[in-house]
Design a protein around this motif. Structure first.
Motif, PDB file in Angstrom:
ATOM      1  N   THR A 196       0.188  -6.043   3.151  1.00 21.46           N
ATOM      2  CA  THR A 196      -0.583  -4.828   2.894  1.00 21.46           C
ATOM      3  C   THR A 196      -2.054  -5.243   2.958  1.00 21.46           C
ATOM      4  N   LEU A 197      -2.912  -4.266   3.153  1.00 16.70           N
ATOM      5  CA  LEU A 197      -4.340  -4.568   3.155  1.00 16.70           C
ATOM      6  C   LEU A 197      -4.760  -5.168   1.821  1.00 16.70           C
ATOM      7  N   GLY A 198      -4.163  -4.692   0.741  1.00 16.41           N
ATOM      8  CA  GLY A 198      -4.477  -5.226  -0.583  1.00 16.41           C
ATOM      9  C   GLY A 198      -4.117  -6.694  -0.739  1.00 16.41           C
ATOM     10  N   GLN A 199      -3.057  -7.124  -0.075  1.00 13.98           N
ATOM     11  CA  GLN A 199      -2.700  -8.548  -0.120  1.00 13.98           C
ATOM     12  C   GLN A 199      -3.728  -9.393   0.629  1.00 13.98           C
ATOM     13  N   LEU A 200      -4.246  -8.852   1.739  1.00 15.17           N
ATOM     14  CA  LEU A 200      -5.222  -9.601   2.533  1.00 15.17           C
ATOM     15  C   LEU A 200      -6.650  -9.470   2.003  1.00 15.17           C
TER      16      LEU A 200
ATOM     17  N   PRO B 162      -7.734  -8.568  -1.657  1.00 18.46           N
ATOM     18  CA  PRO B 162      -7.508  -8.135  -3.040  1.00 18.46           C
ATOM     19  C   PRO B 162      -8.803  -7.729  -3.735  1.00 18.46           C
ATOM     20  N   ALA B 163      -8.668  -6.801  -4.674  1.00 19.56           N
ATOM     21  CA  ALA B 163      -9.810  -6.335  -5.469  1.00 19.56           C
ATOM     22  C   ALA B 163     -10.978  -5.941  -4.586  1.00 19.56           C
ATOM     23  N   SER B 164     -10.680  -5.183  -3.532  1.00 18.30           N
ATOM     24  CA  SER B 164     -11.684  -4.858  -2.519  1.00 18.30           C
ATOM     25  C   SER B 164     -12.680  -3.803  -2.973  1.00 18.30           C
ATOM     26  N   PHE B 165     -13.813  -3.832  -2.314  1.00 17.41           N
ATOM     27  CA  PHE B 165     -14.850  -2.813  -2.466  1.00 17.41           C
ATOM     28  C   PHE B 165     -14.621  -1.772  -1.396  1.00 17.41           C
TER      29      PHE B 165
END
Length: 136
Positions: free
Chosen positions: A121-125, A127-130
């Motif tokens: 997932t994008l979150g895995q690549l 994490p804690a994104s802006f």
């Protein structure tokens, strides 16, 4: 919208076809990307190198430009195709570019010329994104 096996296959095939059009005379490292928008359309892109290396463009950035040009603003899924020993994932800059138009749950399939090698997932690549929600 859940992305089924058929759509995943279509995304990977579009990314493979885009990879064949890449312009990479210096590195010879061809990359293709394909994005699924919220209208069910596919947008493909390839990497484009430049003799002035910082001016090069990643496949994901090319695909995003195509998506935006058609009026889309939402990415539901992505595929990236490259050939290397390790699976070819989006670079850090492209992860942030994807985040502009997608949320952390967006699936990203990473493939080579024969198989899908990984799924994230994008979150895995990233994490804690802006993202856009931080700016209101």
């Amino acid at each position: 919208m859940a992305v089924d096996e058929h759509l995943m296959h279509a995304l990977v095939q579009a990314a493979r076809a885009a990879r064949e059009r890449a312009y990479a005379p210096y590195s010879k490292f061809l990359v293709g990307a394909a994005l699924l928008d919220d209208h069910g359309r596919l947008h493909a892109g390839c990497n484009i190198e430049n003799a002035a290396y910082p001016q090069s463009q990643c496949a994901e950035a090319s695909a995003i430009a195509h998506l935006v040009l058609t009026g889309s603003r939402r990415i539901l899924a992505a595929a990236v195709v490259g050939v290397a020993e390790e699976p070819v994932t989006p670079c850090g800059g492209c992860r942030q570019r994807l985040r502009e138009f997608a949320d952390e749950t967006m699936p990203i399939w990473v493939a080579d010329l024969q198989i899908v090698r990984a799924h994230y997932t994008l979150g895995q690549l990233l994490p804690a994104s802006f993202g856009p929600s931080h700016l209101g």
